[in-house]
Every structure is written in structure tokens, then in C-alpha cells.
Design an enzyme around this catalytic site. Structure first.
Site: not given
Ligand code: 6PG
Length: 479
Positions: A17, A131, A133, A185, A188-189, A192, A456
Site C-alpha cells: 500500500g 503483482s 512485490g 491474479k 497468475h499465482n 508462479e 454406468h
Molecule cells: C505477486 C505475488 C504476491 C505474493 C504471493 C506469495 O504477484 O506479487 O504473487 O501476490 O508474494 O501471494 O504467495 P505465497 O505466500 O502463497 O507463496
């Protein structure tokens, strides 16, 4: 606070934030923050430049009074009950026409519920995944908005100003209806998680399989980041492998406990993929391996009981050739992971009426976000060519990249089996590919079994209709 009216408000002045608010201030927006913790307000003030229009308060009333009407307020607080509490705190001070944006990793059905609840009060609510960080928030994240389009359009200049840029294009665009932003999102994760698991398996193969030193490992990842597998996650891996521990002066990564945390977005991606009947095995495996990592004490015990100690460095392996095979295997598996996520988005778009355009999703993932990678431009182009493409594996370019690399991923997996190194994500990616390109799967037998024990029924290849067979010739009726 003074009598000035501010353009944008942020609730929650934690890392994300605060940095996003300062990013907005860099782009000459007047911004106000709300946090219950006065220390966070003080920190916001200390980080702002004297010429920037930044203010903060612990009072929701004061905060809402300070914002231009209709108000634009973003919530960047932990997902779950805290989002509802933050909304309740604001609600008495909001008016019809105000816009509230949830920028956190909220579970998408919660967003749908909140949209409906706030609509009753005339407040426009929309979810927008963010996303990148801490650094991303400060200097340019990727932002995934969905929901109320009119509300989004009003705030578009703010978001486009602060988002990361690729070839001059901002990594933010309106994605679709309802909870589309949070859903994108979430996936996306999920991707990730998949890519991070693949990188950790790659690291394990080099370290335990080939016996690479810390320096050799670091150099491999650094070099790879200048190839087709260039991505943010490969880049930070090279950086991580460089870092020394201040206490011991050994590599810090070797001192870190091998239990992975998770906040839920990967698991939700897998769970929802199952609900939609979309196979996403590499994402599933990534969640499973994080879960497995938590069993540290049992793993220590099992390592003593179950090992046949054949794992060791391989002297007869051509290391240079293997490193190239491994890079190809990684690219194969990473592309396959993006493919799984994209199929899930396509299915979710139909199931939840999101109206997603996958080309746009790939476009805004090219910069700012955690899964940004060179291959996202090829992925974007694949959906530009064919917006209805059912699977990236069927795109000529991407399918061709996979074909070129399939021998290498098979070799890598064979070595991992000999060395007893778990490569669940690599295996899942290859099995996904092999299953998807199997004209005939053995599921005819499953159908026969289902019909045998449960009547079935099954369909036939050679004639239409539904069939049941009395497989044993027995009769259930008493003679
Ligand atoms: C992003 C990351 C962010 C966060 C993850 C970590 O896109 O900036 O994905 O949202 O660091 O949620 O997720 P975990 O704690 O589940 O690994």
C-alpha cells in the site's frame, strides 16, 4: 490533515500500500493513506518527497472527508476477513458513486459477494490483482482489474501512469466482468507456484544430481537469464544464489529451512481448476510439493530408513551437455505451465461470464509481475492470431518449441529417476504434453470398469448411443 482534497486514497499502508501510494505521488497525484497503526502513517510521511502531495491518518472519517468526490479508494490489506472489516470501517463515510478497489489477493467468490453488497449502497466495488512485490508497487507493477467498467475507466489514468511499461504499453488493462481481476491474479499465482517449483527442481538436479558448486550454480542461472528462458524468476534466482549469509559468510540459501510457506492462491487455482475440470497438473504438483516440504521431521526420518544411497554426483555425465538439456527441459515445462493456466482462464471466462481476452492477459503479464518472462510475447502473439485457441500447445510457434525440446525433457527426467531426485513438476509437464497429444488414452478401460461394477454405461467408437453390458453374464434376480 489540511483542507486540501486528495485524488486517491489507500487503506493499508503496509509494504504494498505504501509503495503504490508513493508511486502515485511520483506521478503527481495527490494521495491520502489510512492505517490503524500511527507508525505506518509516520513512515509514509518520512518516505514521501517534500514536493509530493501525500497525507495519512488513522481515522476513516477524516480520510473519507479528505478525498475528492466521487471518492477513489484502494484497499491493500490481507485477504479474507480484514477486507470486510476495512470496508465496514469505511462504509458510514462513503456515498453513492464512490469507488472501492480491492488490490489484494482476495478469493474471487468474496469479490463477487462484495460487489453485490456494495452495489446496494450505490458504491462501485472492483477487484484488481496487483503483482510485482515491493519494488513493483513502487516503480511499476502489473495490475489486473475486473468488474465495474465505468468505475475502472474513471481511474484508468492513475493506473496507466503507475503501471510497468513494456514497449511503452502499460501493464494494466480492463480484463472482464465481476471477479475477473482477482481470478486472473489467482491463476497468475498458480503459474508462479508452477514455475518456482520447476526452478527449484532444476536447482536440485544441478546441485545434488551433478554436484555443482554454489558458484557454478549461480553462473548457470545468470547465463540462462540471457537466453530464451529469460524471466524475472530466473533472474532473482541468480541473485539469490550470490548472496552470502552475514553470520557465517556461507551462501544464505544453504542456511534456509526447506519448508515452503503458502498463503492460498496456488491452492485456490488448483481447487478451481478441478471444479472446472481443467487439468492443471504442474500447478497441482507445485502445491503438493510445498505441502510435502512441510513434513520436514518425517522426511528426515524417512531419509534414514528408505534411502539406498545411490544418489551422488555423476562422473560420467557430460555436464555442459546436461546443462543445455536442462535449460530446454525447463523451457518446455514452463511453456506447458503457462498453457495450463491459460486453458483455465479460458474455461473460467466461459463458466463465470468474465469475457476475458487472453491476448490482453498475456500483454499485461509481460512486465511488472512475478511471472514476467520473454516467452509471454510469444504467448500474446498466439492469442492475437487466434483468440479462441483452445490450448497454447496447438499454436505453431509454441508447439514447435515444445517438439524441439521433448527429447531433452525426457533425458532430464530419466536422469532424475536414476538419481532419486523428485521432479514432480517436470514429470507432470511432460505427462500433460504426452496425454494431450495422445489420440487414444486408456480411459476406454476405465469406462468398461465403471460399467462393470456400477452399470454406468459407455459410448462406443463405432456407433452412436449409450451402452451397458452384462460383463459376467450373471443375473441379479433370485432364481
Ligand atoms: C505477486 C505475488 C504476491 C505474493 C504471493 C506469495 O504477484 O506479487 O504473487 O501476490 O508474494 O501471494 O504467495 P505465497 O505466500 O502463497 O507463496
Amino acid at each position: 490533515m489540511n483542507d486540501k482534497l486528495y485524488d486517491f486514497g489507500m487503506v493499508g499502508l503496509g509494504v504494498m500500500g505504501r509503495n503504490l501510494l508513493l508511486n502515485m505521488a511520483d506521478h503527481n497525484f495527490a494521495v491520502a493513506g489510512l492505517d490503524l497503526d500511527p507508525a505506518k502513517i509516520a513512515f509514509l510521511h518520512s518516505e514521501a518527497e517534500p514536493n509530493q502531495q501525500v497525507t495519512g491518518t488513522t481515522s476513516a472519517e477524516e480520510f473519507c472527508k479528505a478525498l475528492q468526490k466521487p471518492r477513489a479508494i484502494m484497499l491493500l490489506v490481507p485477504a479474507g476477513k480484514i477486507v470486510d472489516a476495512a470496508i465496514q470501517n469505511l462504509l458510514p463515510h462513503l456515498e453513492a458513486g464512490d469507488i472501492v478497489i480491492d488490490g489484494g489477493n482476495s478469493y474471487f467468490p468474496d469479490t463477487d459477494r462484495r460487489v453485490a453488497e456494495l452495489a446496494m449502497k450505490g458504491v462501485h466495488f472492483f477487484g484488481m490483482g496487483i503483482s510485482g512485490g515491493e519494488k513493483g508497487a513502487r516503480y511499476g507493477p502489473s495490475m489486473m482489474p475486473g468488474g465495474d467498467r465505468t468505475a475502472y475507466e474513471r481511474l484508468r489514468p492513475v493506473f496507466e501512469a503507475v503501471a510497468a511499461k513494456v514497449n511503452g504499453e502499460p501493464c494494466v488493462t480492463y480484463l472482464g466482468n465481476g471477479s475477473a481481476g482477482n481470478y486472473v491474479k489467482m491463476v497468475h499465482n498458480g503459474i508462479e507456484y508452477g514455475i518456482m517449483q520447476l526452478i527449484s527442481e532444476t536447482y536440485d538436479l544441478l546441485k545434488r544430481g551433478l554436484g555443482f558448486s554454489d558458484d557454478e550454480l549461480q553462473q548457470v542461472f545468470e547465463k540462462w537469464n540471457a537466453t530464451e528462458i529469460q524471466s524475472y524468476l530466473i533472474e532473482i534466482t541468480a541473485e539469490i544464489l550470490k548472496k552470502n549469509d552475514e553470520n557465517t559468510n556461507e551462501k544464505l540459501v544453504n542456511k534456509i529451512l526447506d519448508k515452503a510457506g503458502q498463503k492460498g492462491t496456488g491452492k485456490w487455482t488448483s481447487q478451481n481448476a478441478m471444479d472446472l475440470h481443467v487439468p492443471a497438473p504442474t500447478i497441482d504438483m507445485a502445491v503438493i510439493m510445498r505441502d510435502m516440504s512441510a513434513y520436514k521431521e518425517e522426511r528426515v526420518q524417512a531419509a534414514k530408513q528408505l534411502n539406498n544411497s545411490s544418489v551422488g554426483t555423476a562422473d560420467n555425465i557430460n555436464k555442459k551437455a546436461f546443462v543445455d538439456q536442462l535449460r530446454n527441459a525447463f523451457y518446455f515445462a514452463a511453456l506447458t505451465t503457462y498453457a495450463q493456466g491459460m486453458v483455465q482462464l479460458q474455461a473460467a471466462s466461459k463458466a463465470y461470464n468474465y469475457g476475458l481476452t487472453l491476448q490482453d492477459v498475456a500483454k499485461i503479464w509481460r512486465g511488472g509481475c512475478i511471472i514476467r518472462a520473454a516467452c509471454l510475447e510469444d504467448i500474446r502473439k498466439a492469442f492475437e492470431k487466434n483468440s479462441e485457441l483452445p490450448n497454447l500447445l496447438l499454436d505453431d510457434k509454441i508447439g514447435g518449441e515444445l517438439m524441439q525440446r521433448q527429447t531433452d525433457i525426457r533425458s532430464v527426467i530419466k536422469l532424475s529417476i536414476d538419481k532419486e531426485i523428485p521432479v514432480a513438476a517436470f514429470m507432470s509437464a511432460l505427462s500433460y504434453f504426452d496425454a494431450y497429444k495422445s489420440e487414444r488414452l486408456p480411459t476406454n478401460l476405465i469406462q468398461a470398469q465403471r460399467d462393470y461394477f456400477g452399470a454406468h454405461t459407455y459410448e462406443r467408437l463405432d456407433q452412436p448411443g449409450t451402452f451397458h453390458t452384462n460383463w459376467t453374464g450373471d443375473s441379479l434376480s433370485k432364481k
